[in-house]
Motif scaffolding. Structure first.
Motif, PDB file in Angstrom:
ATOM      1  N   SER A  44       0.832  -1.548   0.371  1.00 57.59           N
ATOM      2  CA  SER A  44       0.463  -0.547   0.206  1.00 57.59           C
ATOM      3  C   SER A  44       0.665   1.251   0.111  1.00 57.59           C
ATOM      4  O   SER A  44       0.241   2.339   0.037  1.00 57.59           O
ATOM      5  CB  SER A  44      -0.772  -0.106   1.011  1.00 57.59           C
ATOM      6  OG  SER A  44      -0.497   0.420   2.464  1.00 57.59           O
ATOM      7  N   LEU A  45       2.470   0.796  -0.084  1.00 57.94           N
ATOM      8  CA  LEU A  45       3.397   2.214  -0.293  1.00 57.94           C
ATOM      9  C   LEU A  45       2.860   2.975   1.607  1.00 57.94           C
ATOM     10  O   LEU A  45       3.060   4.116   1.489  1.00 57.94           O
ATOM     11  CB  LEU A  45       2.877   2.925  -0.827  1.00 57.94           C
ATOM     12  CG  LEU A  45       3.018   2.268  -2.574  1.00 57.94           C
ATOM     13  CD1 LEU A  45       2.444   4.022  -3.891  1.00 57.94           C
ATOM     14  CD2 LEU A  45       3.964   1.859  -3.220  1.00 57.94           C
ATOM     15  N   GLY A  46       2.925   2.104   1.972  1.00 55.06           N
ATOM     16  CA  GLY A  46       2.349   2.891   3.110  1.00 55.06           C
ATOM     17  C   GLY A  46       1.122   3.216   3.960  1.00 55.06           C
ATOM     18  O   GLY A  46       0.895   4.289   4.753  1.00 55.06           O
ATOM     19  N   ILE A  47       0.022   3.287   3.336  1.00 58.34           N
ATOM     20  CA  ILE A  47      -1.199   4.383   2.893  1.00 58.34           C
ATOM     21  C   ILE A  47      -1.834   3.565   4.225  1.00 58.34           C
ATOM     22  O   ILE A  47      -3.187   4.061   4.652  1.00 58.34           O
ATOM     23  CB  ILE A  47      -1.584   4.121   1.847  1.00 58.34           C
ATOM     24  CG1 ILE A  47      -1.463   4.919   0.632  1.00 58.34           C
ATOM     25  CG2 ILE A  47      -2.597   5.078   1.876  1.00 58.34           C
ATOM     26  CD1 ILE A  47      -1.697   5.232  -0.834  1.00 58.34           C
ATOM     27  N   HIS A  48      -1.822   1.614   4.067  1.00 53.23           N
ATOM     28  CA  HIS A  48      -2.620   1.258   5.329  1.00 53.23           C
ATOM     29  C   HIS A  48      -2.857   2.073   6.565  1.00 53.23           C
ATOM     30  O   HIS A  48      -3.906   1.973   6.992  1.00 53.23           O
ATOM     31  CB  HIS A  48      -2.227  -0.537   5.500  1.00 53.23           C
ATOM     32  CG  HIS A  48      -0.743  -0.515   5.748  1.00 53.23           C
ATOM     33  ND1 HIS A  48      -0.972  -1.072   7.453  1.00 53.23           N
ATOM     34  CD2 HIS A  48       0.338  -0.579   5.619  1.00 53.23           C
ATOM     35  CE1 HIS A  48       0.214  -1.299   7.956  1.00 53.23           C
ATOM     36  NE2 HIS A  48       1.109  -0.522   6.621  1.00 53.23           N
ATOM     37  N   ARG A  49      -1.698   3.068   7.097  1.00 55.94           N
ATOM     38  CA  ARG A  49      -2.008   3.395   7.933  1.00 55.94           C
ATOM     39  C   ARG A  49      -2.441   4.451   8.307  1.00 55.94           C
ATOM     40  O   ARG A  49      -3.080   4.596   8.852  1.00 55.94           O
ATOM     41  CB  ARG A  49       0.102   3.832   8.396  1.00 55.94           C
ATOM     42  CG  ARG A  49       0.868   2.820   8.367  1.00 55.94           C
ATOM     43  CD  ARG A  49       2.429   3.094   9.391  1.00 55.94           C
ATOM     44  NE  ARG A  49       3.423   1.524   8.510  1.00 55.94           N
ATOM     45  CZ  ARG A  49       3.442   1.435   9.693  1.00 55.94           C
ATOM     46  NH1 ARG A  49       2.927   1.370  10.554  1.00 55.94           N
ATOM     47  NH2 ARG A  49       4.801  -0.225   9.246  1.00 55.94           N
ATOM     48  N   VAL A  50      -2.816   5.166   7.395  1.00 52.64           N
ATOM     49  CA  VAL A  50      -3.395   6.471   7.244  1.00 52.64           C
ATOM     50  C   VAL A  50      -5.079   5.929   7.535  1.00 52.64           C
ATOM     51  O   VAL A  50      -5.859   6.389   7.365  1.00 52.64           O
ATOM     52  CB  VAL A  50      -3.218   7.171   5.882  1.00 52.64           C
ATOM     53  CG1 VAL A  50      -3.849   8.373   5.388  1.00 52.64           C
ATOM     54  CG2 VAL A  50      -1.616   7.896   5.454  1.00 52.64           C
ATOM     55  N   ALA A  54      -7.527   6.766  10.282  1.00 54.71           N
ATOM     56  CA  ALA A  54      -9.007   7.134   9.677  1.00 54.71           C
ATOM     57  C   ALA A  54     -10.127   6.723   9.873  1.00 54.71           C
ATOM     58  O   ALA A  54     -11.457   7.243  10.350  1.00 54.71           O
ATOM     59  CB  ALA A  54      -9.290   7.021   7.875  1.00 54.71           C
ATOM     60  N   MET A  55      -9.933   5.433  10.718  1.00 56.40           N
ATOM     61  CA  MET A  55     -10.836   3.654  10.903  1.00 56.40           C
ATOM     62  C   MET A  55     -10.992   4.778  12.115  1.00 56.40           C
ATOM     63  O   MET A  55     -11.818   4.829  12.353  1.00 56.40           O
ATOM     64  CB  MET A  55     -10.352   2.782  10.788  1.00 56.40           C
ATOM     65  CG  MET A  55     -11.420   1.849  11.489  1.00 56.40           C
ATOM     66  SD  MET A  55     -10.630   0.074  11.377  1.00 56.40           S
ATOM     67  CE  MET A  55     -12.049  -0.834  11.702  1.00 56.40           C
ATOM     68  N   MET A  56      -9.889   4.621  13.307  1.00 58.48           N
ATOM     69  CA  MET A  56     -10.340   5.600  14.511  1.00 58.48           C
ATOM     70  C   MET A  56     -10.842   7.086  14.690  1.00 58.48           C
ATOM     71  O   MET A  56     -11.497   7.048  15.454  1.00 58.48           O
ATOM     72  CB  MET A  56      -8.324   5.614  14.758  1.00 58.48           C
ATOM     73  CG  MET A  56      -7.729   3.761  15.352  1.00 58.48           C
ATOM     74  SD  MET A  56      -9.116   3.108  16.749  1.00 58.48           S
ATOM     75  CE  MET A  56      -9.015   1.657  15.527  1.00 58.48           C
TER      76      MET A  56
END
Length: 250
Positions: A44-50, A54-56
């Protein structure tokens, strides 16, 4: 009377007996557990953390809440939840024990040990009483469940009245040209990354295929409603590459 052993489901693009799926999924995650977080960053090029942040943001955890994080083996969602809540409790449930082992190795797990439980279990048959949790989350996990509707039904059962469900999952881009470009990346690059980083091309080929087999946003929204959830909504992330679905046990 239907013989359940003859029912089929998909494992990526392959049709298999339903009775085989859980074992095959376990095999995938046994294989990739030690490199799972590294591969999520690469895929995900690190985007899974973003997306998880957003979920939180939408979930807005509150002090004292009890979370059930299903398919949450590495602890990412539970750690975020507990930090946002200030104090509370999280139960991390995963079908695959090596994923839980990896989660428990993380520094956050040691720091929050008194607030965490780690449980091996099946999303379709949760080992908890009715009305136990305030929040149920599942992040990039429900597409691997043999019968997702049963998992949603179980989520509804174990949530307290007024409880919140939130699902983060890869989804469909509502633009054909962009979806085709994303498919080219997914099918050509991600399995190669799996080979280079985790030494496992086949597992990542399955993960890519499983995303394409998962219901689109509106179809999955209907599944939430069928399980009994009210005020059910979704938000696309990164143009629909991922999607957050939310519902309440009203």
């Amino acid at each position: 009377m239907t013989d359940d052993t003859q029912k089929t489901t998909h494992f990526g693009f392959t049709d298999i007996p339903e009775t085989e799926k859980a074992g095959r999924v376990q095999g995938v995650f046994n294989s990739v557990a030690s490199k799972y977080d590294v591969m999520n960053d690469a895929m995900s090029l690190g985007i899974h953390r973003v997306w998880k942040d957003a979920m939180m943001d939408w979930l807005a955890p509150r002090p004292g809440q009890r979370l059930l994080d299903v398919a949450g083996g590495t602890g990412d969602i539970s750690f975020r939840f507990l930090k946002r809540a200030g104090h509370g409790h999280a139960t991390v449930l995963d079908l695959t024990e090596p994923m839980l082992v990896e989660g428990r190795k993380r520094a956050d797990a040691a720091a929050m040990a008194e607030q965490l439980d780690w449980v091996v279990g099946d999303a379709m048959a949760l080992p908890f009483p009715d009305s136990t949790f305030d929040v149920y989350t599942i992040s990039f996990g429900i597409r691997n469940v043999t019968r997702p509707q049963e998992a949603l039904n179980e989520a509804f059962r174990v949530l307290k009245p007024g409880g919140r469900l939130m699902v983060l999952e890869f989804s469909q881009i509502p633009n054909d040209m962009m979806q085709k470009a994303y498919d080219l990346y997914s099918f050509n690059i991600i399995p190669r990354m799996g080979q280079m980083i985790a030494g496992d091309r086949d597992s990542y080929q399955y993960l890519v295929e499983s995303i394409r087999k998962f219901p689109d946003q509106e179809t999955f929204l209907g599944m939430l409603r069928a399980a009994g959830f009210g005020n059910a909504k979704y938000r696309n992330l990164s143009m629909g590459i991922a999607c957050l679905h939310s519902g309440w046990k009203i």
